[in-house]
Design a protein around this motif. Sequence first.
Motif, short mmCIF file in Angstrom:
data_model
loop_
_atom_site.label_atom_id
_atom_site.label_comp_id
_atom_site.label_asym_id
_atom_site.label_seq_id
_atom_site.Cartn_x
_atom_site.Cartn_y
_atom_site.Cartn_z
N ALA A 1 3.94 18.85 1.17
CA ALA A 1 4.42 20.19 2.41
C ALA A 1 4.49 21.14 2.35
CB ALA A 1 4.56 19.73 3.92
N LYS A 2 6.03 20.96 1.34
CA LYS A 2 7.19 22.04 1.23
C LYS A 2 6.08 23.00 0.16
CE LYS A 2 10.70 23.85 1.27
NZ LYS A 2 10.63 25.86 2.13
N LYS A 3 5.83 22.17 -0.98
CA LYS A 3 5.01 22.85 -2.41
C LYS A 3 4.35 23.59 -1.50
CE LYS A 3 5.96 18.96 -5.53
NZ LYS A 3 6.15 18.37 -6.72
N LEU A 4 3.14 22.56 -0.86
CA LEU A 4 1.91 23.90 0.19
C LEU A 4 2.49 25.09 0.64
CD1 LEU A 4 -0.10 20.27 1.91
CD2 LEU A 4 -0.65 21.99 -0.50
N LEU A 5 4.03 24.96 1.35
CA LEU A 5 4.62 26.35 2.53
C LEU A 5 4.96 26.79 1.06
CD1 LEU A 5 5.52 27.52 4.68
CD2 LEU A 5 7.61 26.03 4.41
N ASP A 6 5.71 26.60 -0.13
CA ASP A 6 5.71 27.19 -0.92
C ASP A 6 5.31 28.28 -1.39
OD1 ASP A 6 8.54 26.73 -0.65
OD2 ASP A 6 8.68 25.40 -2.17
N TYR B 1 3.85 23.41 8.60
CA TYR B 1 4.18 22.63 8.07
C TYR B 1 5.00 22.08 8.61
CZ TYR B 1 9.19 22.10 5.36
OH TYR B 1 9.90 21.04 4.65
N GLN B 2 6.27 22.02 9.48
CA GLN B 2 7.08 21.62 10.75
C GLN B 2 5.96 20.52 11.44
OE1 GLN B 2 9.98 22.08 10.69
NE2 GLN B 2 10.33 23.88 9.88
N GLN B 3 5.24 20.55 11.41
CA GLN B 3 4.15 19.58 11.99
C GLN B 3 4.30 18.29 10.48
OE1 GLN B 3 0.14 21.80 13.00
NE2 GLN B 3 1.02 21.82 15.82
N LEU B 4 4.24 18.59 9.47
CA LEU B 4 3.69 17.74 8.54
C LEU B 4 5.17 17.23 8.83
CD1 LEU B 4 1.15 19.60 5.99
CD2 LEU B 4 0.86 17.42 7.25
N LYS B 5 5.65 17.76 9.19
CA LYS B 5 7.14 17.16 8.40
C LYS B 5 7.17 15.78 9.61
CE LYS B 5 12.13 18.47 8.18
NZ LYS B 5 13.29 19.31 7.82
N ALA B 6 6.91 16.39 11.08
CA ALA B 6 7.20 16.03 12.36
C ALA B 6 6.45 14.83 11.94
CB ALA B 6 6.84 16.45 13.21
N LYS B 7 5.24 14.24 11.51
CA LYS B 7 4.38 13.49 11.38
C LYS B 7 4.91 12.37 10.19
CE LYS B 7 -0.84 12.59 10.58
NZ LYS B 7 -1.93 12.83 9.98
N ALA B 8 5.93 13.16 9.17
CA ALA B 8 5.95 12.01 7.94
C ALA B 8 6.60 11.74 8.34
CB ALA B 8 6.40 13.47 7.03
N LEU B 9 8.18 12.09 9.59
CA LEU B 9 9.46 11.48 9.64
C LEU B 9 8.89 10.87 11.46
CD1 LEU B 9 11.65 14.25 9.42
CD2 LEU B 9 11.81 12.39 8.34
N ALA B 10 7.02 10.38 11.95
CA ALA B 10 7.71 9.56 12.63
C ALA B 10 7.03 8.15 12.09
CB ALA B 10 6.23 10.04 13.58
N ILE C 1 0.79 -1.26 0.05
CA ILE C 1 0.52 0.04 0.03
C ILE C 1 1.33 1.62 -0.41
CG2 ILE C 1 -1.63 1.53 1.57
CD1 ILE C 1 -2.52 -1.51 1.87
N LYS C 2 1.72 1.20 0.87
CA LYS C 2 2.32 2.66 0.60
C LYS C 2 3.65 2.70 -0.49
CE LYS C 2 3.55 2.32 6.00
NZ LYS C 2 5.03 1.99 7.17
N HIS C 3 3.68 1.85 -1.00
CA HIS C 3 4.40 2.06 -2.36
C HIS C 3 3.31 2.42 -3.47
CE1 HIS C 3 6.87 0.97 -6.09
NE2 HIS C 3 6.25 -0.34 -6.44
N THR C 4 2.51 1.38 -3.69
CA THR C 4 1.23 2.10 -4.30
C THR C 4 1.11 3.53 -4.34
OG1 THR C 4 1.54 -0.47 -4.57
CG2 THR C 4 -1.11 1.06 -5.42
N ALA C 5 0.57 3.46 -3.12
CA ALA C 5 0.44 4.52 -3.20
C ALA C 5 1.10 5.81 -3.21
CB ALA C 5 -0.27 4.88 -0.98
N GLY C 6 2.86 5.69 -3.12
CA GLY C 6 3.85 6.88 -2.67
C GLY C 6 3.32 7.76 -1.39
N THR C 7 3.36 7.55 -1.15
CA THR C 7 3.40 7.97 0.65
C THR C 7 4.29 7.37 1.34
OG1 THR C 7 1.51 5.72 1.57
CG2 THR C 7 0.71 8.02 0.79
N ASN C 8 5.32 7.74 0.65
CA ASN C 8 6.33 7.41 1.67
C ASN C 8 7.21 8.71 2.37
OD1 ASN C 8 7.92 9.45 -0.31
ND2 ASN C 8 9.04 7.55 -1.23
#
Length: 124
Positions: A101-106, A115-124, A86-93
């Motif tokens: 998130a960076k594109k949304l911030l820019d 952005y920092q919250q999304l980044k921390a969530k992605a790295l968790a 699912i992770k591979h297919t969905a491309g949600t690494n």
Amino acid sequence: MSVWNVLWLIIVSFAFVAYLFLLFAIITDLFRNHQSSGWVKAIWVLFLFIFPLLTALIYLIVEGNGMAKRSAAAEKQSRSETDDYIKHTAGTNPATQIADAKKLLDAGTITDTEYQQLKAKALA
């Protein structure tokens, strides 16, 4: 056909289906068990067809704990493979999530704290 005959037919049918489930579970476990040799597996299968109920009960007594462990390990592996697929297919690494998130911030859609919250969530 009387009510008792119908009731007896239902009970016998239930017992037969339950036995088939037990038989398939035992045969599945036999082939999942990598510690047993092919000869041991062949003997178990042979006895399952010659003395089905007795052999099934003996197998449950002898291999019951191992059956549960092998079943849990197979379930865990299956769940892990499904999650990876699912992770591979969905491309949600995490890198993709951070880049999105960076594109949304820019673009000014989100703030720096979001952005920092999304980044921390992605790295968790």
